[in-house]
Design a protein around this motif. Structure first.
Motif, PDB file in Angstrom:
ATOM      1  N   TYR A 115       0.854  -1.180   0.000  1.00  0.00           N
ATOM      2  CA  TYR A 115       0.000   0.000   0.000  1.00  0.00           C
ATOM      3  C   TYR A 115       0.889   1.229   0.000  1.00  0.00           C
ATOM      4  CZ  TYR A 115       0.605   0.379   5.125  1.00  0.00           C
ATOM      5  OH  TYR A 115       1.109   0.495   6.391  1.00  0.00           O
ATOM      6  N   ARG A 116       0.344   2.324  -0.516  1.00  0.00           N
ATOM      7  CA  ARG A 116       1.147   3.542  -0.647  1.00  0.00           C
ATOM      8  C   ARG A 116       0.266   4.762  -0.438  1.00  0.00           C
ATOM      9  NH1 ARG A 116       3.913   2.601  -5.199  1.00  0.00           N
ATOM     10  NH2 ARG A 116       2.093   3.017  -6.472  1.00  0.00           N
ATOM     11  N   TRP A 117       0.773   5.705   0.353  1.00  0.00           N
ATOM     12  CA  TRP A 117       0.109   6.993   0.537  1.00  0.00           C
ATOM     13  C   TRP A 117       0.586   7.921  -0.571  1.00  0.00           C
ATOM     14  CZ3 TRP A 117      -3.660   7.799   4.038  1.00  0.00           C
ATOM     15  CH2 TRP A 117      -3.772   6.897   5.094  1.00  0.00           C
ATOM     16  N   GLU A 143      -4.457  10.281  -0.503  1.00  0.00           N
ATOM     17  CA  GLU A 143      -4.959   9.088  -1.174  1.00  0.00           C
ATOM     18  C   GLU A 143      -4.117   7.898  -0.749  1.00  0.00           C
ATOM     19  OE1 GLU A 143      -6.521   8.989  -5.420  1.00  0.00           O
ATOM     20  OE2 GLU A 143      -4.608   7.913  -5.576  1.00  0.00           O
ATOM     21  N   LEU A 144      -4.806   6.824  -0.395  1.00  0.00           N
ATOM     22  CA  LEU A 144      -4.159   5.582  -0.002  1.00  0.00           C
ATOM     23  C   LEU A 144      -4.572   4.511  -1.001  1.00  0.00           C
ATOM     24  CD1 LEU A 144      -2.687   3.680   2.039  1.00  0.00           C
ATOM     25  CD2 LEU A 144      -4.873   3.472   3.211  1.00  0.00           C
ATOM     26  N   LEU A 165      -1.072  -0.631   8.956  1.00  0.00           N
ATOM     27  CA  LEU A 165      -2.100   0.157   8.276  1.00  0.00           C
ATOM     28  C   LEU A 165      -3.038   0.795   9.281  1.00  0.00           C
ATOM     29  CD1 LEU A 165      -3.686   1.060   5.739  1.00  0.00           C
ATOM     30  CD2 LEU A 165      -4.948  -1.087   5.915  1.00  0.00           C
ATOM     31  N   GLU A 180      -1.279   3.806  10.976  1.00  0.00           N
ATOM     32  CA  GLU A 180      -1.135   4.957  10.079  1.00  0.00           C
ATOM     33  C   GLU A 180      -2.488   5.583   9.756  1.00  0.00           C
ATOM     34  OE1 GLU A 180       1.155   4.129   6.570  1.00  0.00           O
ATOM     35  OE2 GLU A 180       2.528   2.840   7.704  1.00  0.00           O
ATOM     36  N   LEU A 181      -3.481   4.759   9.466  1.00  0.00           N
ATOM     37  CA  LEU A 181      -4.797   5.266   9.090  1.00  0.00           C
ATOM     38  C   LEU A 181      -5.471   5.975  10.254  1.00  0.00           C
ATOM     39  CD1 LEU A 181      -6.906   5.429   6.865  1.00  0.00           C
ATOM     40  CD2 LEU A 181      -7.739   3.180   7.569  1.00  0.00           C
ATOM     41  N   ARG A 239      -3.797   9.371  10.763  1.00  0.00           N
ATOM     42  CA  ARG A 239      -4.150  10.365   9.745  1.00  0.00           C
ATOM     43  C   ARG A 239      -5.584  10.843   9.897  1.00  0.00           C
ATOM     44  NH1 ARG A 239      -0.194  10.254   4.815  1.00  0.00           N
ATOM     45  NH2 ARG A 239       1.469   9.098   5.802  1.00  0.00           N
TER      46      ARG A 239
END
Length: 164
Positions: free
Chosen positions: A3-5, A15-16, A150, A153-154, A157
């Protein structure tokens, strides 16, 4: 990590993008099928010119065809993409399934709660987002450690977006 931000400017929505891990690239796919074919035919070399050769050949070809089909089907089933767009006003999740079907979820960012379910989900450390009366999963195809990262981080944010 699969996955990438996004690297957007500060005023643009984050956007993820999430996708399943692909451990077998096309070159590896071809090498696996060819290697299996070569090793499966080794016993047949001693039978060339006999009737037994023609009796065994369909089984070898069938095994190679089954391997090819299984690997190809597995690659097709991993063709999943999840895109999460975060802004201070709204969160939008779009999941594109292997068949091309799209599922979408939207909610006000302020009311979204990100949860990590260590047990009780279809996989350990199941990550969900709840908002607008609906709870949706995100990244269920990731490994257990990737889901933990994830979630951290999510959640961070989302908290930062609702705090501003």
């Amino acid at each position: 990590m699969p996955y990438r931000w996004s690297d957007n400017p500060p005023d643009a929505p984050l956007e993820l993008r999430l996708w399943p891990h692909n451990s077998l690239p096309p070159q590896g796919f071809a090498a696996m099928v060819l290697g299996f074919f070569l090793f499966a035919t080794i016993p047949l070399y001693w039978l060339i010119g006999t009737m037994l050769f023609w009796g065994m050949l369909p089984f070898v070809v069938g095994a190679v065809a089954a391997l090819y089909y299984a690997l190809h089907r597995n690659g097709r089933d991993r063709n999943i993409l999840e895109v999460l767009t975060l802004s201070p006003q709204e969160m939008h999740l779009t999941r594109t399934d292997p068949g091309g079907a799209r599922r979408e979820w939207m909610s006000n960012t302020y009311w979204v709660r990100v949860s990590l379910h260590p047990k009780g989900g279809p996989v350990p450390n199941y990550v969900t987002m709840k908002g607008d009366g609906r709870e949706v999963e995100i990244g269920a195809f990731l490994s257990e450690d990737e889901r933990k990262a994830l979630f951290t981080e999510l959640d961070d944010r989302v908290r930062r977006l609702t705090r501003d």
